[in-house]
Design an enzyme around this catalytic site. Structure first.
Site, PDB file in Angstrom:
ATOM      1  N   SER A  93       0.810  -1.216   0.000  1.00 55.14           N
ATOM      2  CA  SER A  93       0.000   0.000   0.000  1.00 55.14           C
ATOM      3  C   SER A  93       0.842   1.265   0.000  1.00 55.14           C
ATOM      4  O   SER A  93       0.422   2.282  -0.566  1.00 55.14           O
ATOM      5  CB  SER A  93      -0.933   0.005   1.221  1.00 55.14           C
ATOM      6  OG  SER A  93      -1.827  -1.091   1.171  1.00 55.14           O
TER       7      SER A  93
ATOM      8  N   HIS B 240       0.165   3.419   4.688  1.00 54.34           N
ATOM      9  CA  HIS B 240      -0.664   4.119   3.706  1.00 54.34           C
ATOM     10  C   HIS B 240      -0.366   5.622   3.734  1.00 54.34           C
ATOM     11  O   HIS B 240      -0.218   6.265   2.683  1.00 54.34           O
ATOM     12  CB  HIS B 240      -2.144   3.897   4.001  1.00 54.34           C
ATOM     13  CG  HIS B 240      -2.573   2.468   3.954  1.00 54.34           C
ATOM     14  ND1 HIS B 240      -2.177   1.525   4.888  1.00 54.34           N
ATOM     15  CD2 HIS B 240      -3.390   1.803   3.075  1.00 54.34           C
ATOM     16  CE1 HIS B 240      -2.718   0.359   4.601  1.00 54.34           C
ATOM     17  NE2 HIS B 240      -3.464   0.502   3.504  1.00 54.34           N
TER      18      HIS B 240
END
Length: 399
Positions: free
Chosen positions: A273, A338
């Protein structure tokens, strides 16, 4: 200027003809062409060509040039108000080199493109329509879109994003067979024993800050990351090249694991991610910054879909992080990777994607953001060396 090129087929559009002839156009800085041209048009070695001589050059050799380059040369001549044109700018164009000075020369004054927009051209093959689609998806200016369309040869292909995706899927399938589980693999008691994921107790093993991207929490985690990096990463790599896109991707991956080691010190990290969010956030930020120039269809809908997918995946990661762990000594993987990827995307990524075919070493903002990134990496390294012991943090036992 070399032998006259074959005439394109009558049914071909200007950009199609240019694409077909791209490999046949001689480069003017070759030894047998450039000295003669320099003596003919710049006899005093001043580095400039008078506008009159420049127009004479176009009249004599215009039929040998592909139509798009001829248009840009005419635009360069029309926009010049000093009565002279830099000879190196002319050489750069014919050698398929882009420079800031050349771009600015074209943009100044009353620059005009004579032919219709690339989007209006018909009779294109499937591959040509794909390249045109990619150009409109990623580039905000018509001149850059036409330049990309004329020069793109798919050699090399977008190998980085395809390769990294295949490797991620292969590792996931392997782990699925070994663990006999494909959904929420992270809940399996043997999952943390893998040598690839990042674990706070094993943070001295430096390879884990990168290799954690080959481990995913489950098929839902892998699926969203793969879809995003193929739909966004492959077109970006087709335009900006593997070197730039791999730099953004890897920078996002490293920033993700380091962000976890600083802000969520007890948690492990898995998934790609960080790299995916770096690419997607850079692309979305580039679209927002160049909204009026982006001519891709349904751009608002596409942005909404991308944001929904990212929000769903991020929400899943937050839920998993605070969900009771299947192995209580160690929490589920962190979601901070993230956010690390997003920060890389809206800083380094935006600068890289904004400057199509231009040298980054000439961009001040590039050096500023690169310096900030290096400072963060150094800070995180020292944090990992000293902060854990100074804070007397109780870490979960090693797997």
């Amino acid at each position: 200027m070399g032998d006259k090129l074959p005439e394109p087929h009558a049914s071909s559009s200007p950009a199609v003809a240019a694409s077909a002839e791209a490999e046949e156009i001689e480069v003017l800085d070759s030894e047998d062409v450039l000295p003669m041209a320099a003596e003919d048009f710049d006899p005093d070695n001043t580095g400039y060509i008078s506008t009159e001589k420049f127009r004479s050059l176009l009249q004599r050799h215009g039929s040998e040039l592909d139509p798009h380059k001829l248009e840009v040369l005419l635009a360069l001549a029309d926009s010049n108000s000093e009565g002279r044109i830099c000879y190196q700018d002319f050489v750069n164009l014919m050698s398929n080199k882009r420079s800031n000075s050349f771009r600015q020369a074209i943009l100044q004054g009353n620059r005009r493109l004579c032919s219709k927009a690339l989007l209006e051209e018909t009779g294109l093959s499937l591959s040509q329509r794909l390249i045109r689609h990619v150009a409109y998806e990623t580039l905000p200016r018509e001149i850059d879109r036409k330049w990309y369309y004329d020069s793109y040869t798919c050699c090399p292909p977008p190998w980085f994003m395809i390769t990294i995706t295949i490797v991620e899927v292969a590792f996931f399938l392997y782990n699925g067979v070994v663990l006999d589980r494909f959904v929420l693999q992270v809940s399996h008691p043997l999952y943390l024993k893998n040598a690839l994921l990042y674990h706070p107790q094993l943070r001295a093993q430096a390879w884990r800050y990168l290799t954690y991207i080959f481990m995913h929490a489950g098929i839902e985690h892998l699926g969203l990351n793969v879809v995003l990096q193929l739909l966004v990463g492959v077109p970006l790599e087709m335009v900006h090249g593997a070197a730039r896109i791999s730099f953004v991707y890897v920078a996002g991956v490293v920033a993700g694991s380091l962000a976890v080691s600083v802000a969520d010190m007890r948690a492990p990290v898995v998934g790609s991610s960080g790299g995916v969010y770096a690419l997607v956030s850079a692309h979305l930020a580039n679209i927002v910054m160049n909204w009026s120039g982006m001519k891709c269809q349904f751009k608002l809908l596409r942005m909404a879909v991308a944001l929904i997918c990212m929000s769903f995946e991020f929400g899943r990661a937050v839920w998993l992080r605070f969900h009771p762990s299947a192995y209580p000594p160690c929490p589920h993987p962190s979601f901070m990777a993230h956010l690390g990827g997003v920060m890389v995307g809206i800083t380094l990524g935006v600068v890289i994607l904004r400057n199509y075919e231009q040298r980054l070493q000439d961009q001040t903002l590039w050096w500023i953001f690169l310096s900030i990134y290096v400072i963060f990496v150094l800070f995180a390294i020292f944090w990992n060396i000293f902060a854990y012991s100074l804070l007397d943090l109780k870490l979960p036992p090693p797997p």
